[in-house]
Design an enzyme around this catalytic site. Structure first.
Site, PDB file in Angstrom:
ATOM      1  N   ILE A  14       0.840  -1.208   0.000  1.00 14.44           N
ATOM      2  CA  ILE A  14       0.000   0.000   0.000  1.00 14.44           C
ATOM      3  C   ILE A  14       0.871   1.253   0.000  1.00 14.44           C
ATOM      4  O   ILE A  14       0.547   2.257  -0.638  1.00 14.44           O
ATOM      5  CB  ILE A  14      -0.986  -0.015   1.201  1.00 14.44           C
ATOM      6  CG1 ILE A  14      -1.774  -1.330   1.187  1.00 14.44           C
ATOM      7  CG2 ILE A  14      -1.945   1.167   1.137  1.00 14.44           C
ATOM      8  CD1 ILE A  14      -2.598  -1.582   2.432  1.00 14.44           C
ATOM      9  N   SER A 127      -6.917  -1.094  10.444  1.00 14.41           N
ATOM     10  CA  SER A 127      -7.599  -2.210   9.770  1.00 14.41           C
ATOM     11  C   SER A 127      -8.999  -2.417  10.331  1.00 14.41           C
ATOM     12  O   SER A 127      -9.254  -2.159  11.510  1.00 14.41           O
ATOM     13  CB  SER A 127      -6.759  -3.475   9.990  1.00 14.41           C
ATOM     14  OG  SER A 127      -7.499  -4.619   9.665  1.00 14.41           O
ATOM     15  N   TYR A 152      -1.413  -9.535  15.949  1.00 16.79           N
ATOM     16  CA  TYR A 152      -1.389  -8.534  14.874  1.00 16.79           C
ATOM     17  C   TYR A 152      -2.552  -7.555  15.039  1.00 16.79           C
ATOM     18  O   TYR A 152      -2.371  -6.332  15.049  1.00 16.79           O
ATOM     19  CB  TYR A 152      -1.462  -9.212  13.491  1.00 16.79           C
ATOM     20  CG  TYR A 152      -1.998  -8.274  12.440  1.00 16.79           C
ATOM     21  CD1 TYR A 152      -1.204  -7.260  11.905  1.00 16.79           C
ATOM     22  CD2 TYR A 152      -3.333  -8.351  12.007  1.00 16.79           C
ATOM     23  CE1 TYR A 152      -1.714  -6.366  10.987  1.00 16.79           C
ATOM     24  CE2 TYR A 152      -3.846  -7.465  11.089  1.00 16.79           C
ATOM     25  CZ  TYR A 152      -3.027  -6.476  10.579  1.00 16.79           C
ATOM     26  OH  TYR A 152      -3.550  -5.577   9.678  1.00 16.79           O
ATOM     27  N   LYS A 156      -2.889  -3.207  16.110  1.00 14.34           N
ATOM     28  CA  LYS A 156      -3.638  -2.112  15.463  1.00 14.34           C
ATOM     29  C   LYS A 156      -4.510  -1.394  16.500  1.00 14.34           C
ATOM     30  O   LYS A 156      -4.583  -0.167  16.522  1.00 14.34           O
ATOM     31  CB  LYS A 156      -4.506  -2.650  14.318  1.00 14.34           C
ATOM     32  CG  LYS A 156      -3.711  -3.157  13.128  1.00 14.34           C
ATOM     33  CD  LYS A 156      -2.917  -2.043  12.453  1.00 14.34           C
ATOM     34  CE  LYS A 156      -1.970  -2.548  11.383  1.00 14.34           C
ATOM     35  NZ  LYS A 156      -1.011  -1.548  10.905  1.00 14.34           N
ATOM     36  N   PHE A 181     -10.438  -2.113   4.723  1.00 16.36           N
ATOM     37  CA  PHE A 181     -11.084  -3.419   4.606  1.00 16.36           C
ATOM     38  C   PHE A 181     -10.097  -4.331   3.866  1.00 16.36           C
ATOM     39  O   PHE A 181      -8.974  -4.458   4.325  1.00 16.36           O
ATOM     40  CB  PHE A 181     -12.499  -3.231   4.040  1.00 16.36           C
ATOM     41  CG  PHE A 181     -13.402  -2.733   5.155  1.00 16.36           C
ATOM     42  CD1 PHE A 181     -13.209  -1.460   5.709  1.00 16.36           C
ATOM     43  CD2 PHE A 181     -14.332  -3.556   5.754  1.00 16.36           C
ATOM     44  CE1 PHE A 181     -13.940  -1.027   6.813  1.00 16.36           C
ATOM     45  CE2 PHE A 181     -15.067  -3.134   6.855  1.00 16.36           C
ATOM     46  CZ  PHE A 181     -14.876  -1.867   7.381  1.00 16.36           C
TER      47      PHE A 181
END
Ligand code: UD1
Length: 346
Positions: A14, A127, A152, A156, A181
């Site tokens: 990204i 996320s 993980y 976030k 998403f």
């Protein structure tokens, strides 16, 4: 004069697409990446697309001294987009401390340097995993954050809390947390795309690698969910659409258009698509068959989640526009391009 944006993890999936959109929008970019999960030749792709090679520094942002030294040198950073993080759910369960150390230390170091060197604006890569299995769909930004299923996912959630607490006392810093998403696809030029190192976990790279013959078969994880065709439902968002939202978020912070010190936005299409629908859309879009079989459920998978995107649409003036067919075609073109590239550079 051009404003300079620090893109951490800028050679990643990204991050590289966002660097392209930032440069195309007139920003200068400096990338920091330790290349632990990306390749240096991504910079060539970015340069071919935009005509500009971004500044690049290779080091680990979890290293406090290196991060401080970097900010000491780079005195003209206007904003930061923080992508650099580990993201493999399964690995985070096996090795939680690796994930907590990397994902949290790097954020803490950045926030300390932002305060120390007066960089006010942060866009954070979050996320939809923070929502777990939401009770109400589509899920909006006010839905409760649910206990994380993996380390993980927890990094976030904790990161968002660290940012919130830091902003609360600082009075100067402002941030936007973008909750993605399922990012898929590649740049339409096929010069950059997703580069999973080792065996991919995410659906679309497994589809393209199976279609090209690197993997024998795609395993569909469960067809007994309470969904119309029994497979899980997700919101697959084109990576270039996603990248563009980052440029808007940066601009919003730089122009102080944010309504609160910390804002959250869902980035999705607003449409839920099942695993079987992704496979059939891929086959139709590319004319290539995917060999697949149905197996048991994958531990930790939520049944269905898709985004309520109204806040991002109205506040950011952003909307995902690329169709799933186009996105999957771009993912396929990238797979084909990249395999040829690897053969040539061997
Ligand atoms: C996963 C992570 C999520 C993370 C995101 C990053 C899990 C449980 N969740 O999301 O925390 O933020 O990646 O990109 O890993 N599928 C198959 N066969 C496969 C691979 C996937 O059937 O070989 C199915 C999955 O069961 C799921 C869908 O495809 O229903 C999408 O999976 P994936 O691409 O891994 O994304 P998420 O699980 O949504």
């Amino acid at each position: 004069m051009k404003q300079k944006i620090l893109v951490t993890g800028g050679t990643g999936y990204i991050g590289s697409h966002t660097t392209v959109e930032l440069q195309n929008s007139g920003y200068d970019v400096v990338i920091v990446d330790n290349l632990s999960n990306s390749r240096i030749d991504v910079l060539d792709g970015i340069e071919k697309i935009t005509g500009i090679r971004p500044e690049f520094e290779q080091f680990d942002l979890a290293d406090q001294d290196m991060t401080d030294l970097f900010f000491k040198k780079q005195t003209d950073i206007s904003a930061i987009i923080h992508f650099a993080a580990f993201k493999a759910v399964g690995e985070s369960v096996e090795n939680p401390l690796k994930y907590y150390r990397n994902n949290l230390f790097s954020l803490i170091n950045l926030l300390e340097c932002m305060t120390r060197y007066s960089t006010a604006c942060l866009v954070f890569s979050s996320s939809c995993t923070v929502y777990g299995q939401p009770e109400i769909l589509p899920v909006n930004e006010n839905a409760p954050v649910q206990p994380a299923i993996s380390p993980y996912g927890n990094t976030k959630q904790v990161s968002e809390e660290i940012i919130r607490d830091t902003l609360f006392v600082s009075g100067k810093l402002r941030a936007i947390s973008l909750r993605y998403f399922n990012p898929v696809g590649a740049h339409p030029s096929s010069l950059i795309g997703e580069l999973p190192i080792g065996v991919p976990n995410n659906l679309v790279p497994v589809i393209t690698q199976t279609a090209i013959g690197i993997r024998e078969q795609l395993k569909v994880f469960g067809s007994d969910y309470n969904t119309p065709d029994g497979s899980c439902i997700r919101d697959y968002i084109d990576v270039v659409d996603l990248a563009k939202a980052h440029v808007i978020a940066v601009k919003r912070l730089l122009e102080q258009k944010n309504r609160q010190a910390l804002e959250f936005f869902n980035l999705g299409t607003g449409k839920g698509v099942s695993v079987f629908e992704v496979i059939s859309t891929f086959e139709k879009a590319t004319g290539v068959k995917v060999n697949y079989t149905v197996t048991g459920r994958r531990a930790g998978d939520v049944e269905q989640v898709w985004a309520d995107t109204r806040l991002a649409n109205s506040e950011l003036g952003w909307k995902a526009t690329t169709s799933l067919s186009e996105t999957l075609r771009s993912a396929w073109n990238w797979e084909v391009y990249y395999r040829k590239y690897l053969e040539k550079s061997r």
